[in-house]
Design a protein around this motif. Structure first.
Motif, PDB file in Angstrom:
ATOM      1  N   LYS A 293       0.845  -1.103   0.056  1.00  0.00           N
ATOM      2  CA  LYS A 293       0.044   0.084  -0.162  1.00  0.00           C
ATOM      3  C   LYS A 293       0.851   1.098  -0.011  1.00  0.00           C
ATOM      4  O   LYS A 293       0.651   2.188  -0.593  1.00  0.00           O
ATOM      5  CB  LYS A 293      -0.903   0.066   1.270  1.00  0.00           C
ATOM      6  CG  LYS A 293      -2.123  -0.680   0.973  1.00  0.00           C
ATOM      7  CD  LYS A 293      -3.071  -0.430   2.271  1.00  0.00           C
ATOM      8  CE  LYS A 293      -4.000  -1.615   2.353  1.00  0.00           C
ATOM      9  NZ  LYS A 293      -4.287  -2.232   3.663  1.00  0.00           N
ATOM     10  N   GLU A 294       2.066   1.217   0.721  1.00  0.00           N
ATOM     11  CA  GLU A 294       2.818   2.326   0.825  1.00  0.00           C
ATOM     12  C   GLU A 294       3.580   2.535  -0.450  1.00  0.00           C
ATOM     13  O   GLU A 294       3.687   3.747  -0.806  1.00  0.00           O
ATOM     14  CB  GLU A 294       3.708   2.197   1.987  1.00  0.00           C
ATOM     15  CG  GLU A 294       4.454   3.707   2.545  1.00  0.00           C
ATOM     16  CD  GLU A 294       3.719   4.612   2.859  1.00  0.00           C
ATOM     17  OE1 GLU A 294       2.485   4.568   3.298  1.00  0.00           O
ATOM     18  OE2 GLU A 294       4.004   6.054   2.731  1.00  0.00           O
ATOM     19  N   LEU A 295       3.947   1.630  -1.024  1.00  0.00           N
ATOM     20  CA  LEU A 295       4.601   1.888  -2.440  1.00  0.00           C
ATOM     21  C   LEU A 295       3.812   2.426  -3.307  1.00  0.00           C
ATOM     22  O   LEU A 295       4.335   3.091  -3.980  1.00  0.00           O
ATOM     23  CB  LEU A 295       5.212   0.537  -2.730  1.00  0.00           C
ATOM     24  CG  LEU A 295       6.468  -0.297  -1.969  1.00  0.00           C
ATOM     25  CD1 LEU A 295       6.675  -1.748  -2.431  1.00  0.00           C
ATOM     26  CD2 LEU A 295       7.596   0.608  -2.327  1.00  0.00           C
ATOM     27  N   ILE A 296       2.516   1.874  -3.293  1.00  0.00           N
ATOM     28  CA  ILE A 296       1.428   2.429  -4.133  1.00  0.00           C
ATOM     29  C   ILE A 296       1.194   3.807  -3.871  1.00  0.00           C
ATOM     30  O   ILE A 296       1.325   4.817  -4.813  1.00  0.00           O
ATOM     31  CB  ILE A 296       0.304   1.576  -4.207  1.00  0.00           C
ATOM     32  CG1 ILE A 296       0.448   0.441  -4.672  1.00  0.00           C
ATOM     33  CG2 ILE A 296      -0.815   2.300  -5.165  1.00  0.00           C
ATOM     34  CD1 ILE A 296      -0.495  -0.750  -4.336  1.00  0.00           C
ATOM     35  N   GLN A 297       1.025   4.308  -2.804  1.00  0.00           N
ATOM     36  CA  GLN A 297       0.821   5.467  -2.173  1.00  0.00           C
ATOM     37  C   GLN A 297       2.036   6.641  -2.568  1.00  0.00           C
ATOM     38  O   GLN A 297       1.778   7.864  -3.006  1.00  0.00           O
ATOM     39  CB  GLN A 297       0.903   5.511  -0.637  1.00  0.00           C
ATOM     40  CG  GLN A 297       0.264   7.076  -0.053  1.00  0.00           C
ATOM     41  CD  GLN A 297      -1.408   6.758   0.249  1.00  0.00           C
ATOM     42  OE1 GLN A 297      -1.841   5.694   0.311  1.00  0.00           O
ATOM     43  NE2 GLN A 297      -1.807   8.077   0.149  1.00  0.00           N
ATOM     44  N   GLN A 298       3.129   5.879  -2.618  1.00  0.00           N
ATOM     45  CA  GLN A 298       4.361   7.171  -2.879  1.00  0.00           C
ATOM     46  C   GLN A 298       4.709   7.143  -4.577  1.00  0.00           C
ATOM     47  O   GLN A 298       5.269   7.673  -5.136  1.00  0.00           O
ATOM     48  CB  GLN A 298       5.690   6.116  -2.527  1.00  0.00           C
ATOM     49  CG  GLN A 298       5.661   6.109  -0.886  1.00  0.00           C
ATOM     50  CD  GLN A 298       5.901   7.560  -0.211  1.00  0.00           C
ATOM     51  OE1 GLN A 298       6.556   8.383  -0.730  1.00  0.00           O
ATOM     52  NE2 GLN A 298       5.376   7.678   0.917  1.00  0.00           N
ATOM     53  N   GLY A 299       3.543   6.466  -5.240  1.00  0.00           N
ATOM     54  CA  GLY A 299       3.467   6.649  -6.710  1.00  0.00           C
ATOM     55  C   GLY A 299       4.498   5.474  -7.631  1.00  0.00           C
ATOM     56  O   GLY A 299       4.732   5.811  -8.587  1.00  0.00           O
ATOM     57  N   ASN A 300       4.836   4.364  -6.868  1.00  0.00           N
ATOM     58  CA  ASN A 300       5.532   3.312  -7.515  1.00  0.00           C
ATOM     59  C   ASN A 300       4.723   2.432  -8.156  1.00  0.00           C
ATOM     60  O   ASN A 300       3.382   2.256  -7.811  1.00  0.00           O
ATOM     61  CB  ASN A 300       6.210   2.504  -6.434  1.00  0.00           C
ATOM     62  CG  ASN A 300       7.394   3.395  -5.919  1.00  0.00           C
ATOM     63  OD1 ASN A 300       8.199   3.948  -6.417  1.00  0.00           O
ATOM     64  ND2 ASN A 300       7.115   3.887  -4.451  1.00  0.00           N
ATOM     65  N   GLU A 301       5.145   1.459  -9.328  1.00  0.00           N
ATOM     66  CA  GLU A 301       4.607   0.497  -9.870  1.00  0.00           C
ATOM     67  C   GLU A 301       4.797  -0.662  -9.162  1.00  0.00           C
ATOM     68  O   GLU A 301       5.782  -1.193  -8.662  1.00  0.00           O
ATOM     69  CB  GLU A 301       5.141   0.387 -11.162  1.00  0.00           C
ATOM     70  CG  GLU A 301       4.482   1.453 -12.148  1.00  0.00           C
ATOM     71  CD  GLU A 301       5.074   0.955 -13.709  1.00  0.00           C
ATOM     72  OE1 GLU A 301       5.323  -0.123 -13.985  1.00  0.00           O
ATOM     73  OE2 GLU A 301       5.371   2.271 -14.375  1.00  0.00           O
ATOM     74  N   VAL A 302       3.593  -1.402  -8.890  1.00  0.00           N
ATOM     75  CA  VAL A 302       3.655  -2.411  -7.836  1.00  0.00           C
ATOM     76  C   VAL A 302       2.791  -3.866  -8.358  1.00  0.00           C
ATOM     77  O   VAL A 302       1.729  -3.459  -8.642  1.00  0.00           O
ATOM     78  CB  VAL A 302       3.257  -2.279  -6.514  1.00  0.00           C
ATOM     79  CG1 VAL A 302       3.414  -3.508  -5.495  1.00  0.00           C
ATOM     80  CG2 VAL A 302       3.995  -0.965  -5.995  1.00  0.00           C
ATOM     81  N   LEU A 303       3.461  -4.654  -8.420  1.00  0.00           N
ATOM     82  CA  LEU A 303       2.833  -5.774  -8.825  1.00  0.00           C
ATOM     83  C   LEU A 303       2.611  -6.874  -7.494  1.00  0.00           C
ATOM     84  O   LEU A 303       3.720  -7.139  -6.838  1.00  0.00           O
ATOM     85  CB  LEU A 303       3.768  -6.783  -9.772  1.00  0.00           C
ATOM     86  CG  LEU A 303       3.184  -8.366  -9.768  1.00  0.00           C
ATOM     87  CD1 LEU A 303       1.768  -8.196 -10.469  1.00  0.00           C
ATOM     88  CD2 LEU A 303       4.105  -9.104 -10.636  1.00  0.00           C
TER      89      LEU A 303
END
Ligand code: ATP
Length: 142
Positions: free
Chosen positions: A21-31
């Motif tokens: 969730k935090e990686l997504i929040q920070q605008g990263n691409e996440v699988l």
């Protein structure tokens, strides 16, 4: 400008889920990957991609193109065998940066031996940080 990194988070329990969730929040691409369909369905709404898959299956990792990801986070807690095998496979297929959650010291030793780039102990790492914050606050109070 920094090029966006691509992350894969394997295991969507409390730890992996919050990393995701935090990686997504920070605008990263996440699988987001988990073998539990329900967990994946929860994350399919927020992650760039979400997939139901067993990370101990090498052909699956290959077909998902996991070797092209910049960072893999292995957040499988209880199943030591799955955590170790997943880390080994990620290393073998050439993922550059592999961070793994460890359950105990034995687990940590094995992970370091097989080439995990960073081994995380959420409880003890957090305990240390909290203690540091507490003593910093004490310094300010005095
Ligand atoms: P928490 O972070 O909630 O404390 P935990 O550390 O107890 O969780 P587990 O519940 O053991 O972690 O595992 C986290 C997730 O990893 C679970 O959702 C589980 O379905 C998933 N998982 C376990 N083995 C695999 C695997 N081989 N491939 C993909 N996902 C897996």
């Amino acid at each position: 400008m920094n090029q966006k990194k691509q992350f894969v988070v394997i295991g969507l329990g409390r730890f992996g889920g919050s990393v995701c969730k935090e990686l997504i929040q920070q605008g990263n691409e996440v699988l987001a990957m988990d073998m539990d369909e329900q967990k994946v369905s929860d994350y399919s709404k927020i992650a760039t991609h979400a997939v139901v898959a067993d990370s101990t299956d090498e052909p699956t990792l290959m077909s998902l193109g996991i070797r092209n990801f910049d960072v893999a986070v292995v957040a499988i807690g209880d199943n030591l065998q799955a955590s170790i095998l997943t880390t080994l496979l990620l290393k073998e297929i050439g993922v550059n940066n592999i961070w793994v959650k460890a359950k105990n010291n034995y687990h940590q030793k094995v992970l370091e031996k097989i080439g995990a780039d960073r081994v995380i102990h959420p409880e003890s790492d957090m305990g240390r940080r909290i203690a540091q914050q507490l003593s910093d606050e004490n310094v300010i109070d005095f």
